[in-house]
Design a protein around this motif. Structure first.
Motif, PDB file in Angstrom:
ATOM      1  N   TYR A   4       0.856  -1.186   0.000  1.00 16.62           N
ATOM      2  CA  TYR A   4       0.000   0.000   0.000  1.00 16.62           C
ATOM      3  C   TYR A   4       0.888   1.231   0.000  1.00 16.62           C
ATOM      4  O   TYR A   4       2.109   1.138   0.100  1.00 16.62           O
ATOM      5  CB  TYR A   4      -0.902   0.025   1.238  1.00 16.62           C
ATOM      6  CG  TYR A   4      -1.791  -1.193   1.395  1.00 16.62           C
ATOM      7  CD1 TYR A   4      -2.590  -1.627   0.350  1.00 16.62           C
ATOM      8  CD2 TYR A   4      -1.827  -1.897   2.585  1.00 16.62           C
ATOM      9  CE1 TYR A   4      -3.415  -2.741   0.488  1.00 16.62           C
ATOM     10  CE2 TYR A   4      -2.646  -3.008   2.737  1.00 16.62           C
ATOM     11  CZ  TYR A   4      -3.437  -3.424   1.688  1.00 16.62           C
ATOM     12  OH  TYR A   4      -4.248  -4.520   1.828  1.00 16.62           O
ATOM     13  N   VAL A   8      -0.908   4.659   4.095  1.00 15.69           N
ATOM     14  CA  VAL A   8      -1.831   3.578   4.437  1.00 15.69           C
ATOM     15  C   VAL A   8      -1.108   2.501   5.235  1.00 15.69           C
ATOM     16  O   VAL A   8      -1.606   2.035   6.269  1.00 15.69           O
ATOM     17  CB  VAL A   8      -2.492   2.995   3.167  1.00 15.69           C
ATOM     18  CG1 VAL A   8      -3.251   1.719   3.472  1.00 15.69           C
ATOM     19  CG2 VAL A   8      -3.408   4.037   2.523  1.00 15.69           C
ATOM     20  N   SER A   9       0.071   2.112   4.794  1.00 18.72           N
ATOM     21  CA  SER A   9       0.819   1.061   5.494  1.00 18.72           C
ATOM     22  C   SER A   9       1.095   1.441   6.941  1.00 18.72           C
ATOM     23  O   SER A   9       0.933   0.621   7.846  1.00 18.72           O
ATOM     24  CB  SER A   9       2.137   0.768   4.772  1.00 18.72           C
ATOM     25  OG  SER A   9       1.874   0.191   3.516  1.00 18.72           O
ATOM     26  N   VAL A  35      -6.555  10.730   8.596  1.00 19.14           N
ATOM     27  CA  VAL A  35      -7.284  10.148   7.472  1.00 19.14           C
ATOM     28  C   VAL A  35      -8.090  11.228   6.759  1.00 19.14           C
ATOM     29  O   VAL A  35      -8.106  11.304   5.533  1.00 19.14           O
ATOM     30  CB  VAL A  35      -8.204   8.993   7.945  1.00 19.14           C
ATOM     31  CG1 VAL A  35      -9.112   8.513   6.819  1.00 19.14           C
ATOM     32  CG2 VAL A  35      -7.373   7.847   8.504  1.00 19.14           C
ATOM     33  N   LEU A  43      -3.037   8.873  -0.075  1.00 20.75           N
ATOM     34  CA  LEU A  43      -3.856   7.663   0.002  1.00 20.75           C
ATOM     35  C   LEU A  43      -3.435   6.625  -1.027  1.00 20.75           C
ATOM     36  O   LEU A  43      -3.434   5.427  -0.744  1.00 20.75           O
ATOM     37  CB  LEU A  43      -5.333   8.008  -0.176  1.00 20.75           C
ATOM     38  CG  LEU A  43      -5.965   8.801   0.959  1.00 20.75           C
ATOM     39  CD1 LEU A  43      -7.349   9.282   0.561  1.00 20.75           C
ATOM     40  CD2 LEU A  43      -6.034   7.974   2.231  1.00 20.75           C
ATOM     41  N   VAL A  57     -10.982   4.040  -0.331  1.00 19.43           N
ATOM     42  CA  VAL A  57      -9.827   3.713   0.511  1.00 19.43           C
ATOM     43  C   VAL A  57      -9.901   4.536   1.795  1.00 19.43           C
ATOM     44  O   VAL A  57      -9.723   4.005   2.895  1.00 19.43           O
ATOM     45  CB  VAL A  57      -8.499   3.967  -0.243  1.00 19.43           C
ATOM     46  CG1 VAL A  57      -7.303   3.912   0.697  1.00 19.43           C
ATOM     47  CG2 VAL A  57      -8.340   2.967  -1.391  1.00 19.43           C
ATOM     48  N   ARG A  58     -10.195   5.825   1.672  1.00 18.89           N
ATOM     49  CA  ARG A  58     -10.320   6.695   2.849  1.00 18.89           C
ATOM     50  C   ARG A  58     -11.416   6.160   3.784  1.00 18.89           C
ATOM     51  O   ARG A  58     -11.240   6.087   4.994  1.00 18.89           O
ATOM     52  CB  ARG A  58     -10.646   8.122   2.431  1.00 18.89           C
ATOM     53  CG  ARG A  58     -10.740   9.099   3.604  1.00 18.89           C
ATOM     54  CD  ARG A  58     -11.227  10.491   3.194  1.00 18.89           C
ATOM     55  NE  ARG A  58     -10.634  11.019   1.986  1.00 18.89           N
ATOM     56  CZ  ARG A  58      -9.454  11.642   1.928  1.00 18.89           C
ATOM     57  NH1 ARG A  58      -8.732  11.794   3.025  1.00 18.89           N
ATOM     58  NH2 ARG A  58      -9.000  12.106   0.775  1.00 18.89           N
ATOM     59  N   LEU A  61     -10.250   3.273   5.751  1.00 16.35           N
ATOM     60  CA  LEU A  61      -9.379   3.690   6.853  1.00 16.35           C
ATOM     61  C   LEU A  61     -10.188   4.283   8.002  1.00 16.35           C
ATOM     62  O   LEU A  61      -9.893   4.022   9.181  1.00 16.35           O
ATOM     63  CB  LEU A  61      -8.325   4.678   6.349  1.00 16.35           C
ATOM     64  CG  LEU A  61      -7.333   4.095   5.339  1.00 16.35           C
ATOM     65  CD1 LEU A  61      -6.443   5.205   4.780  1.00 16.35           C
ATOM     66  CD2 LEU A  61      -6.519   2.968   5.940  1.00 16.35           C
ATOM     67  N   TRP A 171      -8.292  -1.786  -2.416  1.00 13.08           N
ATOM     68  CA  TRP A 171      -7.039  -1.154  -2.830  1.00 13.08           C
ATOM     69  C   TRP A 171      -6.684  -1.579  -4.258  1.00 13.08           C
ATOM     70  O   TRP A 171      -6.335  -0.747  -5.085  1.00 13.08           O
ATOM     71  CB  TRP A 171      -5.921  -1.536  -1.868  1.00 13.08           C
ATOM     72  CG  TRP A 171      -4.596  -0.991  -2.291  1.00 13.08           C
ATOM     73  CD1 TRP A 171      -3.645  -1.620  -3.029  1.00 13.08           C
ATOM     74  CD2 TRP A 171      -4.094   0.323  -2.017  1.00 13.08           C
ATOM     75  NE1 TRP A 171      -2.569  -0.790  -3.240  1.00 13.08           N
ATOM     76  CE2 TRP A 171      -2.814   0.415  -2.621  1.00 13.08           C
ATOM     77  CE3 TRP A 171      -4.590   1.423  -1.320  1.00 13.08           C
ATOM     78  CZ2 TRP A 171      -2.051   1.563  -2.561  1.00 13.08           C
ATOM     79  CZ3 TRP A 171      -3.811   2.563  -1.252  1.00 13.08           C
ATOM     80  CH2 TRP A 171      -2.562   2.629  -1.868  1.00 13.08           C
TER      81      TRP A 171
END
Length: 177
Positions: A4, A8-9, A35, A43, A57-58, A61, A171
């Motif tokens: 990622y 993100v990671s 975030v 992102l 993706v957001r 999270l 993702w």
């Protein structure tokens, strides 16, 4: 861990993600703010092949840090089967179990279910006995845990496996290699 973006990671390294089946407040308000303010490049890692899926993706999270309200606002606007599944997960964590089942019905069977079934079966015997991932069974077990069943710790591990499977799939749809 799959590949990622750095943002993100790092965020996903939080060991206390998804420990609560039905959280009442965000895990950490600083994480929620990070975030919220992350731009698309953070992102997606600035990947030029990103297909505009940064908001999903957001939302994933937000979901991971127990920020259910902002996650819900994004999920409810996503009209795909994937968005419907996320929406169902959201309602399950809000303890709105019947609405969760509705959204799982709308989503249908998704490509990541076999991966999720294998991962869930490693930590939950009931999942291992099924032929495929069953979001209705899992929702029913979460509902029982809400009312006193003593399986919450196991179900939290299954919830984490579910998140990892759907987030990875999200993702890969949003940010292809």
């Amino acid at each position: 861990m799959p590949s990622y973006s750095e943002f993100v990671s790092r965020l996903l390294l939080q060991p206390e993600f998804l420990e609560k089946l039905c959280p009442q407040e965000p895990l950490n308000y600083d994480l929620v703010q990070r975030v919220r303010t992350a731009d698309e490049a953070a992102l997606t890692g600035g990947n030029p092949a990103a297909k505009g899926g940064a908001e999903l993706v957001r939302a994933g999270l937000f979901y991971a840090v127990d920020a259910l309200d902002p996650a819900h606002r994004i999920f409810q606007d996503e009209k795909s089967d994937l968005g419907s599944y996320w929406h169902g997960m959201m309602h399950r964590r809000e303890a709105d179990f019947d609405n969760a089942r509705y959204w799982f019905r709308r989503a249908g069977k998704l490509p990541f279910f076999q991966k999720l079934h294998r991962a869930a079966g490693e930590v939950w015997a009931e999942a291992a006995r099924q032929s495929d991932w069953d979001p209705y069974l899992f929702t029913g077990e979460c509902e029982q845990a809400r009312y006193g069943a003593e399986t919450a710790a196991t179900l939290a591990r299954v919830q984490r496996a579910e998140f990892e499977a759907i987030f990875d799939y999200t993702w890969r749809q949003a940010v292809p290699e």
